[in-house]
Enzyme design. Sequence first.
Site, PDB file in Angstrom:
ATOM      1  N   HIS A 189     -59.050 -38.209  13.805  1.00 38.14           N
ATOM      2  CA  HIS A 189     -57.894 -37.425  13.330  1.00 38.14           C
ATOM      3  C   HIS A 189     -57.598 -37.768  11.855  1.00 38.14           C
ATOM      4  O   HIS A 189     -57.400 -36.874  11.034  1.00 38.14           O
ATOM      5  CB  HIS A 189     -56.684 -37.747  14.218  1.00 38.14           C
ATOM      6  N   GLU A 190     -57.594 -39.053  11.546  1.00 36.30           N
ATOM      7  CA  GLU A 190     -57.247 -39.477  10.170  1.00 36.30           C
ATOM      8  C   GLU A 190     -58.363 -39.164   9.182  1.00 36.30           C
ATOM      9  O   GLU A 190     -58.085 -38.806   8.036  1.00 36.30           O
ATOM     10  CB  GLU A 190     -56.906 -40.983  10.147  1.00 36.30           C
ATOM     11  N   GLN A 225     -51.136 -37.928   3.386  1.00 36.46           N
ATOM     12  CA  GLN A 225     -49.871 -37.566   4.054  1.00 36.46           C
ATOM     13  C   GLN A 225     -48.657 -38.113   3.301  1.00 36.46           C
ATOM     14  O   GLN A 225     -47.525 -37.726   3.605  1.00 36.46           O
ATOM     15  CB  GLN A 225     -49.857 -38.085   5.493  1.00 36.46           C
ATOM     16  N   CYS A 264     -49.049 -35.399  14.972  1.00 32.90           N
ATOM     17  CA  CYS A 264     -49.285 -35.786  13.574  1.00 32.90           C
ATOM     18  C   CYS A 264     -47.950 -35.863  12.863  1.00 32.90           C
ATOM     19  O   CYS A 264     -47.106 -34.969  13.022  1.00 32.90           O
ATOM     20  CB  CYS A 264     -50.174 -34.720  12.924  1.00 32.90           C
ATOM     21  N   LEU A 265     -47.762 -36.902  12.075  1.00 30.13           N
ATOM     22  CA  LEU A 265     -46.493 -37.060  11.351  1.00 30.13           C
ATOM     23  C   LEU A 265     -46.268 -35.921  10.360  1.00 30.13           C
ATOM     24  O   LEU A 265     -45.130 -35.645  10.003  1.00 30.13           O
ATOM     25  CB  LEU A 265     -46.468 -38.413  10.622  1.00 30.13           C
ATOM     26  N   HIS A 318     -58.029 -35.759   7.927  1.00 22.27           N
ATOM     27  CA  HIS A 318     -57.035 -35.609   6.837  1.00 22.27           C
ATOM     28  C   HIS A 318     -57.693 -35.789   5.471  1.00 22.27           C
ATOM     29  O   HIS A 318     -57.307 -35.137   4.494  1.00 22.27           O
ATOM     30  CB  HIS A 318     -55.924 -36.663   6.976  1.00 22.27           C
ATOM     31  N   GLY A 370     -50.921 -43.648  13.197  1.00 23.37           N
ATOM     32  CA  GLY A 370     -51.939 -43.466  12.171  1.00 23.37           C
ATOM     33  C   GLY A 370     -51.386 -42.670  11.007  1.00 23.37           C
ATOM     34  O   GLY A 370     -50.533 -41.799  11.198  1.00 23.37           O
TER      35      GLY A 370
END
Length: 173
Positions: free
Chosen positions: A137-138, A50, A95-96, A141, A45
């Site tokens: 989660h996204e 990001q 998370c990236l 963000h 994701g």
Amino acid sequence: MQLTIVEYPNKKLREISKEVKSFDEKLHSLLDSMYPIMINTNGIGLAAIQVAHAIRVLILNIPDEEGEQTKENLLEIINPVITQKDGESVYQEGCLSVPKFYEDITRYETISINYQDRDGNTKTLEADGLLSIAIQHEIDHLEGILFIDKLSYSRRKKFEKEYKRMLKERKYS
Ligand code: Y12
Ligand code: CO
């Protein structure tokens, strides 16, 4: 479009992303560029913030039952709104933008969302399991919220110490 992943503690990740109003070539080009960067970094994701674009866009590519991550299952979600939420589930998230850290986070078990696709068509999606967790989660963000913000005071302290050490090691290696 050349994109790089913004990593914690970069303040960019705290911006509140803006609603998408134009479903144009610029949006399509961003979406097309987000996919390879997510796949090449082993992500499932990615939100546009990001990659330093503060707009309400996220992509998800959840592996299937065989563990295969195929582009057929790619979801491009624009201007999402959670319309229903139920239950509770705990999942070890990563998370990236927070490399190398995984923590147990509690979220809703099932959710429904309304969103738009890349052409501005309105869609509804009911999600459970990993998809539900990843969407939540996204969506966080888009509000400038990271999964580490949901840790207890002591877990967060421990994280900050370990993360600082990791950044230092990375700098000198
Ligand atoms: C459950 C699990 C994850 C999410 C949100 C989406 N998160 C990710 O896609 C995380 C990917 C990730 C990939 C990593 O691998 C590389 O960077 C090569 C990684 O490992 C390292 O940083 C070394 C960490 C995270 C929602 C729900
Ligand atoms: Co993330």
